[in-house]
Motif scaffolding. Structure first.
Motif, PDB file in Angstrom:
ATOM      1  N   CYS A  81      40.654 -20.538   6.736  1.00 51.68           N
ATOM      2  CA  CYS A  81      41.088 -20.876   8.076  1.00 51.68           C
ATOM      3  C   CYS A  81      42.187 -19.921   8.752  1.00 51.68           C
ATOM      4  N   GLY A  82      42.412 -19.258   7.410  1.00 49.18           N
ATOM      5  CA  GLY A  82      43.849 -18.747   7.810  1.00 49.18           C
ATOM      6  C   GLY A  82      43.541 -17.133   8.184  1.00 49.18           C
ATOM      7  N   GLY A  83      42.032 -16.468   7.585  1.00 46.38           N
ATOM      8  CA  GLY A  83      41.499 -15.022   7.638  1.00 46.38           C
ATOM      9  C   GLY A  83      42.565 -14.878   6.619  1.00 46.38           C
ATOM     10  N   TRP A  84      42.004 -13.133   5.953  1.00 45.70           N
ATOM     11  CA  TRP A  84      42.399 -12.122   5.608  1.00 45.70           C
ATOM     12  C   TRP A  84      44.102 -12.233   5.378  1.00 45.70           C
ATOM     13  N   PHE A  85      44.000 -12.202   6.524  1.00 51.45           N
ATOM     14  CA  PHE A  85      45.546 -12.010   7.350  1.00 51.45           C
ATOM     15  C   PHE A  85      46.396 -13.012   6.655  1.00 51.45           C
ATOM     16  N   PHE A  86      46.650 -14.129   7.502  1.00 50.14           N
ATOM     17  CA  PHE A  86      47.381 -15.828   7.124  1.00 50.14           C
ATOM     18  C   PHE A  86      47.038 -16.268   5.722  1.00 50.14           C
ATOM     19  N   GLY A  87      45.518 -15.662   5.580  1.00 54.07           N
ATOM     20  CA  GLY A  87      45.615 -17.337   3.906  1.00 54.07           C
ATOM     21  C   GLY A  87      46.350 -15.591   2.536  1.00 54.07           C
ATOM     22  N   SER A  88      46.313 -14.542   3.509  1.00 54.66           N
ATOM     23  CA  SER A  88      47.045 -13.255   2.084  1.00 54.66           C
ATOM     24  C   SER A  88      48.544 -13.807   2.548  1.00 54.66           C
ATOM     25  N   LEU A  89      49.163 -13.989   3.965  1.00 53.57           N
ATOM     26  CA  LEU A  89      50.485 -14.189   3.715  1.00 53.57           C
ATOM     27  C   LEU A  89      51.488 -14.987   3.150  1.00 53.57           C
ATOM     28  N   THR A  90      49.831 -16.182   3.496  1.00 52.30           N
ATOM     29  CA  THR A  90      50.617 -17.702   2.866  1.00 52.30           C
ATOM     30  C   THR A  90      50.775 -17.473   1.017  1.00 52.30           C
ATOM     31  N   PHE A  91      49.195 -17.205   0.441  1.00 55.62           N
ATOM     32  CA  PHE A  91      49.376 -16.774  -0.730  1.00 55.62           C
ATOM     33  C   PHE A  91      50.308 -17.080  -1.365  1.00 55.62           C
ATOM     34  N   LEU A  92      50.645 -15.078  -0.573  1.00 65.37           N
ATOM     35  CA  LEU A  92      51.960 -14.474  -0.801  1.00 65.37           C
ATOM     36  C   LEU A  92      53.733 -15.612  -1.301  1.00 65.37           C
ATOM     37  N   PHE A  93      53.495 -15.821   0.049  1.00 66.40           N
ATOM     38  CA  PHE A  93      55.145 -16.370  -0.180  1.00 66.40           C
ATOM     39  C   PHE A  93      55.322 -18.255  -0.576  1.00 66.40           C
ATOM     40  N   CYS A  94      53.809 -18.541  -0.834  1.00 62.04           N
ATOM     41  CA  CYS A  94      53.972 -19.573  -1.468  1.00 62.04           C
ATOM     42  C   CYS A  94      53.900 -19.365  -2.957  1.00 62.04           C
ATOM     43  N   ALA A  95      53.571 -18.382  -3.008  1.00 60.72           N
ATOM     44  CA  ALA A  95      53.284 -18.397  -4.815  1.00 60.72           C
ATOM     45  C   ALA A  95      55.145 -17.391  -5.346  1.00 60.72           C
ATOM     46  N   TRP A  96      55.150 -16.386  -4.439  1.00 55.40           N
ATOM     47  CA  TRP A  96      56.268 -16.016  -4.658  1.00 55.40           C
ATOM     48  C   TRP A  96      57.822 -17.008  -4.636  1.00 55.40           C
ATOM     49  N   GLY A  97      57.657 -18.040  -3.270  1.00 54.03           N
ATOM     50  CA  GLY A  97      58.663 -19.362  -3.260  1.00 54.03           C
ATOM     51  C   GLY A  97      58.799 -20.469  -4.474  1.00 54.03           C
ATOM     52  N   THR A  98      57.669 -21.185  -4.839  1.00 51.26           N
ATOM     53  CA  THR A  98      57.655 -21.673  -5.605  1.00 51.26           C
ATOM     54  C   THR A  98      58.147 -20.746  -6.752  1.00 51.26           C
ATOM     55  N   ASN A  99      57.956 -19.940  -7.296  1.00 44.00           N
ATOM     56  CA  ASN A  99      58.360 -19.028  -8.004  1.00 44.00           C
ATOM     57  C   ASN A  99      59.875 -18.941  -8.565  1.00 44.00           C
ATOM     58  N   TYR A 100      60.479 -18.980  -7.556  1.00 45.44           N
ATOM     59  CA  TYR A 100      62.195 -19.310  -7.114  1.00 45.44           C
ATOM     60  C   TYR A 100      62.660 -20.014  -7.300  1.00 45.44           C
ATOM     61  N   THR A 101      61.272 -21.273  -6.864  1.00 40.36           N
ATOM     62  CA  THR A 101      62.692 -22.519  -6.689  1.00 40.36           C
ATOM     63  C   THR A 101      62.681 -22.933  -8.026  1.00 40.36           C
ATOM     64  N   ALA A 102      61.663 -22.469  -8.873  1.00 36.73           N
ATOM     65  CA  ALA A 102      61.267 -23.164 -10.404  1.00 36.73           C
ATOM     66  C   ALA A 102      62.344 -22.441 -10.611  1.00 36.73           C
ATOM     67  N   LYS A 103      62.958 -21.648 -11.158  1.00 38.86           N
ATOM     68  CA  LYS A 103      63.392 -21.113 -12.173  1.00 38.86           C
ATOM     69  C   LYS A 103      65.532 -21.448 -11.286  1.00 38.86           C
TER      70      LYS A 103
END
Length: 450
Positions: A81-103
């Motif tokens: 759905c997002g292609g390599w660009f939007f898919g990767s960008l969304t994945f990085l944001f979700c992983a980084w953002g939720t790692n921060y909020t978990a702390k």
């Protein structure tokens, strides 16, 4: 004591009990794993007084077990759905953002009242009892949505093996098979959640083995399908937000994992390692699945595996079959808090009617569990496919519980001490998360051509 006596004597009673998704996974596993080793050296009195705590590795395992779930099945579709660009960008944001909020969740927990142990306690500290009630209500709806996803997943698995079976028959079979799991003891249900992570690991290995052993497209890593850097159908990009975020929705259990650790000072290190393992498994599934099936990627990667000829039959059926077992392992566990909430409400209301007739209590509780399961299966029948359920789960609930709410609590509890750098970072994550949550939720209900 009865519910009315407990309330009259000042006990805490809430319509929604202490809900934090599958909190029992963190507590029960830590009690079961290495329990014999931990208690051999203690006398009986010490064993009763000293609660068992999780080691660092146990905590990592608990966190990974909570994070890795059925959302992994739709990650290749997220990249389609997002292609390599939007898919990767969304994945990085979700992983980084939720790692921060978990702390920051732990910081909020420590700033709450003494003895705060759950996500609801954190919400109550920041927004009074309204916050606790809101959190509990969201958990109820989220757990029901997970139940719907389980029913859809089981149905798709059945049709993958028996394509001639119609949808209504599949839903009836699902109801008959899944409903009895709601009557199993909670402790046994928590331990069966191990099947879920085992199934995801085996499925990942199945995808890799199938992709490497098949030499021609579709379904081969040696001869990949056509993929897109920027998707040709930009209309579907918002679906990527929820599909990716659904894999990072374990924050409701992190307070329990933190309180359960032998050495809480290692919590942030534990979160980083858990995310490294989880993100590694997710990105491997997303990339291999998208390369193997490209623009033909279906709602669940298991559907592609089942419908593509040329694979080793036994290996593929084993991997797909384990995923089909996941609903059997987790359905009762996920819906237990939903049933418990309704049971507490009705049993309190009809306390005089059931007081001297135990069979009436069993009648009420059994009826509630059957009705809850019936409603879940019905919604799964009329609601769109697995991709929509997972997208809604990620966009509406995962963003809300794992990103937006922790940031709001943190800002409320630490408003006077937050630095300007932290404020900018928090506002950035909050803004992007809110936009993605709104768009992802809306697109979960809109028609598309996937």
């Amino acid at each position: 004591r009865t519910l009315s006596q407990r309330t009259a004597t000042g006990g805490n009673y809430h319509l929604f009990p202490s809900l934090s998704r599958h909190t029992t996974v963190a507590s029960v596993l830590s009690q079961q794993l290495l329990q014999q080793h931990d208690t051999n050296s203690l006398c009986p009195q010490q064993q009763q007084q000293q609660p068992l705590k999780s080691t660092f590795l146990q905590s990592v395992f608990n966190a990974v077990n909570v994070l890795i779930g059925i959302g992994i099945l739709a990650l290749p579709l997220a990249f389609r759905c997002g292609g390599w660009f939007f898919g990767s960008l969304t994945f990085l944001f979700c992983a980084w953002g939720t790692n921060y909020t978990a702390k920051i969740i732990v910081r909020c927990l420590e700033a709450s009242s003494e003895g705060a142990t759950t996500y609801g306690d954190m919400g109550a500290a920041a927004f009074n009892e309204t916050g606790r009630t809101w959190v509990s209500g969201v958990f109820i709806v989220e757990l029901m949505t997970i139940g719907i996803a389980m029913v859809v997943l089981l149905g798709d698995g059945i049709q993958a093996f028996y394509p001639e079976v119609d949808l209504i028959t599949v839903r009836i079979i699902s109801f008959i098979v899944l409903t009895p799991t709601m009557f199993l003891p909670m402790r046994k249900l928590a331990l069966t959640s191990l099947i879920g992570i085992l199934a995801c690991v085996c499925l990942l290995l199945t995808v890799i083995v199938d992709g490497l052993t098949k030499t021609t497209k579709p379904g081969s890593l040696m001869d990949p399908m056509e993929t897109e850097m920027i998707p040709s159908e930009l209309y579907n990009v918002p679906l990527t937000f929820g599909l990716v975020m659904a894999g990072f929705s374990g924050h409701a259990v992190f307070p329990s994992i933190y309180r359960d650790m032998e050495d809480p000072k290692q919590y942030e290190k534990m979160v980083d390692i858990s995310y490294l393992v989880t993100a590694g498994a997710y990105i491997t599934m997303a990339v291999t699945g998208y390369l193997m099936f490209g623009l033909e990627t279906m709602q669940e990667i298991t559907q592609n595996l089942a419908n593509t000829p040329g694979y080793h039959k036994a290996i593929t059926q084993f991997g797909v079959g384990l995923i089909v077992l996941t609903p059997l392992a987790k359905y009762g566990l996920m819906l237990n808090p939903v049933s418990l909430s309704l049971e507490l409400s009705l049993l309190n209301k009809f306390e005089d009617w059931i007081r001297f007739h135990p069979w009436r209590k069993h009648l009420v509780t059994s009826s509630i569990r059957i009705i809850v399961s019936l409603v879940i299966v019905y919604i799964a029948t009329v609601f769109p496919g697995f991709d929509r359920v997972v997208s809604l789960l990620g966009a509406l609930f995962s963003f809300g519980i794992s990103a937006i709410f922790p940031l709001l609590c943190y800002r409320r509890l630490f408003d006077s001490s937050i630095t300007w750098k932290e404020s900018i970072l928090n506002n950035f994550i909050l803004l992007i998360s809110t936009i993605m949550a709104v768009l992802g939720t809306i697109w979960s209900f809109l028609p598309n051509n996937i």
